[in-house]
Write a protein that holds these residues in place. Sequence first.
Motif, PDB file in Angstrom:
ATOM      1  N   THR A 193       0.821  -1.216   0.000  1.00 53.70           N
ATOM      2  CA  THR A 193       0.000   0.000   0.000  1.00 53.70           C
ATOM      3  C   THR A 193       0.853   1.263   0.000  1.00 53.70           C
ATOM      4  O   THR A 193       0.514   2.243  -0.667  1.00 53.70           O
ATOM      5  N   LEU A 194       1.965   1.241   0.710  1.00 53.51           N
ATOM      6  CA  LEU A 194       2.838   2.410   0.725  1.00 53.51           C
ATOM      7  C   LEU A 194       3.516   2.597  -0.630  1.00 53.51           C
ATOM      8  O   LEU A 194       3.696   3.738  -1.090  1.00 53.51           O
ATOM      9  N   ALA A 195       3.870   1.492  -1.278  1.00 56.52           N
ATOM     10  CA  ALA A 195       4.452   1.581  -2.621  1.00 56.52           C
ATOM     11  C   ALA A 195       3.423   2.129  -3.608  1.00 56.52           C
ATOM     12  O   ALA A 195       3.742   2.977  -4.455  1.00 56.52           O
ATOM     13  N   ALA A 196       2.180   1.658  -3.496  1.00 57.51           N
ATOM     14  CA  ALA A 196       1.114   2.154  -4.373  1.00 57.51           C
ATOM     15  C   ALA A 196       0.877   3.638  -4.139  1.00 57.51           C
ATOM     16  O   ALA A 196       0.648   4.408  -5.084  1.00 57.51           O
ATOM     17  N   ALA A 197       0.932   4.061  -2.866  1.00 58.74           N
ATOM     18  CA  ALA A 197       0.757   5.484  -2.548  1.00 58.74           C
ATOM     19  C   ALA A 197       1.860   6.317  -3.187  1.00 58.74           C
ATOM     20  O   ALA A 197       1.603   7.420  -3.697  1.00 58.74           O
ATOM     21  N   PHE A 198       3.084   5.803  -3.167  1.00 56.49           N
ATOM     22  CA  PHE A 198       4.204   6.522  -3.780  1.00 56.49           C
ATOM     23  C   PHE A 198       3.989   6.664  -5.281  1.00 56.49           C
ATOM     24  O   PHE A 198       4.260   7.730  -5.862  1.00 56.49           O
ATOM     25  N   VAL A 199       3.484   5.624  -5.921  1.00 59.98           N
ATOM     26  CA  VAL A 199       3.217   5.668  -7.365  1.00 59.98           C
ATOM     27  C   VAL A 199       2.152   6.726  -7.668  1.00 59.98           C
ATOM     28  O   VAL A 199       2.303   7.531  -8.594  1.00 59.98           O
ATOM     29  N   VAL A 200       1.077   6.716  -6.891  1.00 67.13           N
ATOM     30  CA  VAL A 200       0.006   7.700  -7.098  1.00 67.13           C
ATOM     31  C   VAL A 200       0.535   9.123  -6.900  1.00 67.13           C
ATOM     32  O   VAL A 200       0.271  10.020  -7.696  1.00 67.13           O
ATOM     33  N   GLY A 201       1.291   9.322  -5.813  1.00 61.84           N
ATOM     34  CA  GLY A 201       1.841  10.647  -5.544  1.00 61.84           C
ATOM     35  C   GLY A 201       2.784  11.122  -6.628  1.00 61.84           C
ATOM     36  O   GLY A 201       2.781  12.298  -7.016  1.00 61.84           O
ATOM     37  N   THR A 202       3.608  10.212  -7.135  1.00 61.61           N
ATOM     38  CA  THR A 202       4.545  10.562  -8.203  1.00 61.61           C
ATOM     39  C   THR A 202       3.792  10.938  -9.478  1.00 61.61           C
ATOM     40  O   THR A 202       4.160  11.896 -10.180  1.00 61.61           O
ATOM     41  N   ALA A 203       2.708  10.198  -9.763  1.00 55.88           N
ATOM     42  CA  ALA A 203       1.900  10.510 -10.956  1.00 55.88           C
ATOM     43  C   ALA A 203       1.274  11.897 -10.838  1.00 55.88           C
ATOM     44  O   ALA A 203       1.244  12.663 -11.810  1.00 55.88           O
TER      45      ALA A 203
END
Length: 313
Positions: A116-126
Amino acid sequence: MERTAMWIPGWKRIWNGFWQLADPKVWLASTVPMLVAAVMAWRDTGRIPVFWLLAAMAGVYLIEIGKNAVNEFVDYESGVDRFVEPDKRTPFSGGKKTIVDGLLTVRETRWIAAATLAAAFVVGTAIAIWREPDIFWIGVLGLLLAVFYTLPPLKLSYRGWGEVTVGLTFGPLLLTGMYWVLAGTFAWKAIAAGVPLAFLIANVLWINQYPDYEADLKGNKRNGLVRLGKEKGLIVYRLLFVAAYAGLAALTLIDRNPFWLLGCLSIPWAVKAVRVAAAFKDDIPRLMKANACTLTVYQVTGLGMMLAAGLFG
């Protein structure tokens, strides 16, 4: 680990454990500042980019789930969650209880945290790439605070910095970040609007630590309440309410918007919460009224602030 739920088929057990860990009902803590920011952005720009609002909310909720997962396995391994006596477990405290209830293993909880933290990082980067580049570092800071709230080596909640971390994250940081994404610019008033909510959400955490006091003490979780004790902790509890309403008054002057004082409609619940906490700090079943009232204060204040942001413009 208590094996109370290990009879459930693997996939269903993990699925149930995931949602108990995610605990969407407590996403209110992050939803309130995000919606206040959204209304402020709409007031200032005349529009709300719905796609980016939903994307940012999804990223924040993923961080919340990851933070819950990290808290869960760290508090279990430290013994804090295992030391909570059954008669002191409440809906407001004691973690999400997924490991002690046998819904998730420590390893599964670690994987959920990482995913979930990795997914959050992807969303934030996008969001940073395609919407607002300057928001990247706010997102990174929020992610780091969520992770190191309980994770070594910082273990902020174990060293007396948990309340400050929660207040900063769910107050000025989150509200400013969401406003920046939606309005496309930084605004000091967004930070000011986050201050009252920071004090109130810190107070939600503060009163929720009372049922866990003995377990936290035994598990060497040296949060603010453990360091001060229950009696002195009541002083902090009162002062956090006072600081929140003082913050609303300051926001009124900064933004020249008298409607911000609508947040003060929550004062009756704050008074009730303080009275209940003073009378029943050692009586957990009765103290739960103070827990509920403190959460109501946060909700009513947030609603008042949303109305204030929409009424003036």
